[in-house]
Write a protein that holds these residues in place. Structure first.
Motif, PDB file in Angstrom:
ATOM      1  N   LEU A  23       2.131   1.314  -6.474  1.00  0.00           N
ATOM      2  CA  LEU A  23       1.771   0.886  -5.118  1.00  0.00           C
ATOM      3  C   LEU A  23       2.472  -0.436  -4.837  1.00  0.00           C
ATOM      4  CD1 LEU A  23      -2.104   1.459  -5.170  1.00  0.00           C
ATOM      5  CD2 LEU A  23      -0.515   2.604  -3.611  1.00  0.00           C
ATOM      6  N   ARG A  60      -8.765  -7.179  -8.881  1.00  0.00           N
ATOM      7  CA  ARG A  60      -7.460  -6.603  -9.228  1.00  0.00           C
ATOM      8  C   ARG A  60      -7.594  -5.509 -10.276  1.00  0.00           C
ATOM      9  NH1 ARG A  60      -3.118 -10.405  -7.940  1.00  0.00           N
ATOM     10  NH2 ARG A  60      -4.068 -12.079  -6.794  1.00  0.00           N
ATOM     11  N   VAL A  70     -11.334  -2.161  -2.053  1.00  0.00           N
ATOM     12  CA  VAL A  70     -12.607  -1.927  -1.375  1.00  0.00           C
ATOM     13  C   VAL A  70     -13.112  -0.534  -1.736  1.00  0.00           C
ATOM     14  CG1 VAL A  70     -13.632  -1.545   0.904  1.00  0.00           C
ATOM     15  CG2 VAL A  70     -12.126  -3.512   0.517  1.00  0.00           C
ATOM     16  N   GLY A  93      -2.041  -5.451 -11.912  1.00  0.00           N
ATOM     17  CA  GLY A  93      -2.877  -6.480 -11.299  1.00  0.00           C
ATOM     18  C   GLY A  93      -2.182  -7.509 -10.434  1.00  0.00           C
ATOM     19  N   THR A 136       2.538  -2.401  -8.335  1.00  0.00           N
ATOM     20  CA  THR A 136       1.509  -2.247  -9.359  1.00  0.00           C
ATOM     21  C   THR A 136       1.380  -0.783  -9.766  1.00  0.00           C
ATOM     22  OG1 THR A 136      -0.833  -2.551  -9.904  1.00  0.00           O
ATOM     23  CG2 THR A 136      -0.338  -2.100  -7.604  1.00  0.00           C
ATOM     24  N   SER A 182      -0.057  -9.633   0.120  1.00  0.00           N
ATOM     25  CA  SER A 182      -0.582  -9.031  -1.111  1.00  0.00           C
ATOM     26  C   SER A 182      -1.740  -8.090  -0.804  1.00  0.00           C
ATOM     27  CB  SER A 182      -1.054 -10.134  -2.066  1.00  0.00           C
ATOM     28  OG  SER A 182      -1.970  -9.613  -3.008  1.00  0.00           O
ATOM     29  N   LEU A 183      -1.620  -6.876  -1.321  1.00  0.00           N
ATOM     30  CA  LEU A 183      -2.670  -5.873  -1.151  1.00  0.00           C
ATOM     31  C   LEU A 183      -3.957  -6.328  -1.836  1.00  0.00           C
ATOM     32  CD1 LEU A 183      -3.051  -2.917  -0.091  1.00  0.00           C
ATOM     33  CD2 LEU A 183      -2.366  -2.133  -2.365  1.00  0.00           C
ATOM     34  N   PHE A 184      -3.829  -6.849  -3.051  1.00  0.00           N
ATOM     35  CA  PHE A 184      -5.025  -7.297  -3.785  1.00  0.00           C
ATOM     36  C   PHE A 184      -5.724  -8.434  -3.039  1.00  0.00           C
ATOM     37  CE2 PHE A 184      -2.814  -5.592  -7.684  1.00  0.00           C
ATOM     38  CZ  PHE A 184      -3.715  -4.562  -7.884  1.00  0.00           C
ATOM     39  N   VAL A 238      -1.036 -14.968  -4.920  1.00  0.00           N
ATOM     40  CA  VAL A 238      -0.217 -14.986  -3.703  1.00  0.00           C
ATOM     41  C   VAL A 238       0.759 -16.159  -3.708  1.00  0.00           C
ATOM     42  CG1 VAL A 238      -0.297 -15.324  -1.205  1.00  0.00           C
ATOM     43  CG2 VAL A 238      -1.880 -13.767  -2.297  1.00  0.00           C
ATOM     44  N   GLY A 250       0.801  -1.224   0.000  1.00  0.00           N
ATOM     45  CA  GLY A 250       0.000   0.000   0.000  1.00  0.00           C
ATOM     46  C   GLY A 250       0.833   1.273   0.000  1.00  0.00           C
ATOM     47  N   HIS A 254      -7.692  -6.998  -0.027  1.00  0.00           N
ATOM     48  CA  HIS A 254      -8.921  -6.312  -0.434  1.00  0.00           C
ATOM     49  C   HIS A 254      -9.936  -7.299  -1.011  1.00  0.00           C
ATOM     50  CE1 HIS A 254      -8.255  -1.880   0.006  1.00  0.00           C
ATOM     51  NE2 HIS A 254      -7.089  -2.375   0.368  1.00  0.00           N
ATOM     52  N   GLY A 255      -9.450  -8.269  -1.766  1.00  0.00           N
ATOM     53  CA  GLY A 255     -10.330  -9.269  -2.352  1.00  0.00           C
ATOM     54  C   GLY A 255     -11.112 -10.018  -1.281  1.00  0.00           C
TER      55      GLY A 255
END
Lengths: 226, 321
Positions: free
Chosen positions: A178, B182, B246, A114, A134, A187-189, A118, A28, A192-193
């Motif tokens: 980022l 993503r 989010v 993207g 990313t 992993s940030l994605f 992970v 992040g 959030h996922g």
């Protein structure tokens, strides 16, 4: 209601990065790069990893940042380059080349769109001390274009075409990126996922399924398709 | 008489405008979304994108280096006279594409699907695509170019009448979620939905709905317009925003286009335009005057073929008489 501009923790990294530069870097974090970066995607990976062509001499000393992208660029009549911008392409497609690529290139920064699964971070990135950055929004071509100071070299332009050739750029304040994966493989994605997935069942509640189903590789909406 | 070199010059100009300057309607749509976006990362992405559009316009450089598949939508007035005919018009568009690719510069994205041959000019076999349409009682031509990324965010499904609005909503959500993770679809974006026709019609309608209608525009059928707003709200309630972080910013607007279809079916397509929604239009008048604008004005009443004959008055007068 006008929002205040959001400020995230921001750092600048000099490329080639040293292993200690990446220690403690949190997912992040906003990153800008200075130094030398190069592009490599399927055309380059095939040529080098599958056909055994050697890396350009001296590249590993010059840079350890591989950008999954191609520039909007053309070649002027005098042979000089006109680079408008760069925008990342989706990295997950290159997953199966990454193990060999890390060995060959000693890359420590993978830049793209993207991120990667992970498991790739854990299996491939963490063991070699690499992280993934990313691009933002995936369309910041103009901002990234501003950060390109010069084209140092282009390899295999004739053979691979503009989009697949290896472009080596001198960059300054090149970003924003980022931090998507850190040295531990977080992993940030993925984070959030997970939060978004928690809401999905509720979203579909009360919507009846279509009469005709489809053959498919997944019927779990929490899955990723990459 | 509209001259071929006027068409070539105008097409070259819209290639540059589309690549560099974000359309006003779309920018306002994203500004509005950024105001309400509570996901911090998602909001950061939107703000960064707006900075990027400023940088593109200031520097006259492309806002996104992925040129997508640059293509054209041409509307020809029934009374328009072209110096070199339709073949000449197409030649002008191909020449403008090649010149713009070199000069702006644009990324030469177009390659042979098997041999990956790249002519470095975005020209090739069956490329760029040109969609042709006509307009009664007009003597001008409109040319729109769209630069849309093409790898993610589009899908097709054959639904059936019994699947109803539920089926439409589910497939809409499925597509946004599958490609939104993503941020592969580069959301938020204008989302186009094609309903009806045959499979190819469904795909074309959805694509044109996404790329050729502006933010805030509504389908003339009030019930379809209502469904557009409902789907927009639904997409923005997934809990996902820009880059799959989010948030709430998924659908800048939703446009639906319909076509009469097989009595047993309800085919549907979903098309997500880009976060850098690149389009530009020029009108060339009969005297060769050029006017540039952001709104393609593609879906005229004639375009939607809302009556049996054209002009509509002929048919309706018979009916009322």
């Amino acid at each position: 209601m006008a929002r205040k501009k959001i400020q995230f923790e921001t750092i600048r990294l000099k490329v080639p990065v040293k292993p200690e530069d990446l220690v403690g870097l949190k997912i992040g974090t906003v990153v800008y790069l200075d130094g030398v970066i190069y592009t490599a995607r399927e055309g380059v990976y095939k040529k080098l990893l599958e056909n055994g062509h050697p890396l350009p001499e001296g590249l590993t000393d010059l840079s350890n940042a591989n950008f999954h992208c191609s520039p909007a660029a053309s070649i002027n009549a005098d042979g000089s380059y006109n680079v408008g911008g760069v925008t990342a392409t989706a990295s997950f497609r290159f997953s199966h080349w990454m193990a060999d690529w890390f060995k060959l290139s000693n890359a420590k920064l993978i830049l793209g769109k993207g991120g990667m699964p992970v498991q790739d971070y854990l299996d491939l990135f963490v063991p070699v001390g690499a992280i993934y950055l990313t691009t933002v929004g995936y369309g910041t071509g103009a901002l990234l274009g501003r950060g390109i100071k010069s084209v140092r070299q282009v390899y295999w332009l004739e053979e691979l075409g503009n989009a697949q050739a290896m472009w080596v750029f001198e960059v300054e304040n090149f970003g924003p990126f980022l931090v998507e994966s850190d040295l531990d493989g977080n992993s940030l994605f993925e984070q959030h996922g997970k939060l978004i997935n928690a809401n999905l069942d509720k979203l579909y509640e009360g919507l009846k399924a279509p009469a005709l189903s489809r053959f498919g590789e997944t019927d779990d909406r929490k899955d990723e398709l990459i | 008489m509209i001259k071929q070199n006027q068409i070539e010059q105008a097409a070259y100009q819209i290639m540059a405008k589309a690549a560099i300057d974000i359309p006003e309607d779309y920018r306002r749509g994203i500004e509005n979304m950024a105001k309400w976006e509570e996901g911090e990362l998602s909001c950061f992405v939107l703000q960064t994108m707006m900075d990027n559009w400023d940088a593109a316009s200031e520097d006259r450089r492309p806002m996104c280096a992925d040129t997508g598949l640059p293509r054209f939508y041409v509307k020809i007035g029934n009374e328009a006279k072209l110096e070199s005919g339709f073949v000449g018009l197409e030649a002008a568009l191909r020449s403008a594409t090649a010149r713009a690719t070199q000069d702006i510069p644009l990324r030469p994205n177009r390659v042979h699907p098997l041999w990956r041959t790249d002519h470095n000019n975005n020209i090739g076999i069956n490329a760029p695509e040109i969609d042709w349409s006509f307009e009664p009682e007009a003597d001008w031509i409109d040319i729109t170019t769209v630069h849309k990324g093409g790898l993610f965010g589009t899908d097709y499904r054959m639904l059936f009448p019994g699947d109803g609005i539920d089926g439409i909503k589910r497939f809409f959500l499925d597509t946004l979620i599958a490609f939104g993770k993503r941020g592969l679809a580069c959301q938020p974006a204008i989302v186009g939905v094609g309903l009806g026709g045959s499979k190819d019609t469904t795909m074309v309608l959805g694509k044109q709905a996404a790329c050729l209608r502006v933010v805030g525009n509504r389908n003339p059928d009030p019930k379809v317009a209502e469904l557009e707003l409902e789907l927009k709200k639904l997409g923005n309630s997934i809990g996902m925003g820009a880059m799959g972080f989010v948030g709430t910013s998924m659908v800048a607007d939703c446009h639906i286009e319909v076509g009469f279809t097989h009595t047993g079916g309800m085919p549907m397509s979903v098309h997500t335009f880009c976060l850098s929604s690149r389009r530009a239009t020029v009108r060339i008048s009969a005297r060769g005057k050029t006017e540039y604008r952001g709104d393609p004005q593609w879906f005229t009443p004639y375009m939607r073929r809302e009556s049996i004959e054209w002009p509509e008055k002929k048919y309706s007068s018979k009916q009322s008489g």
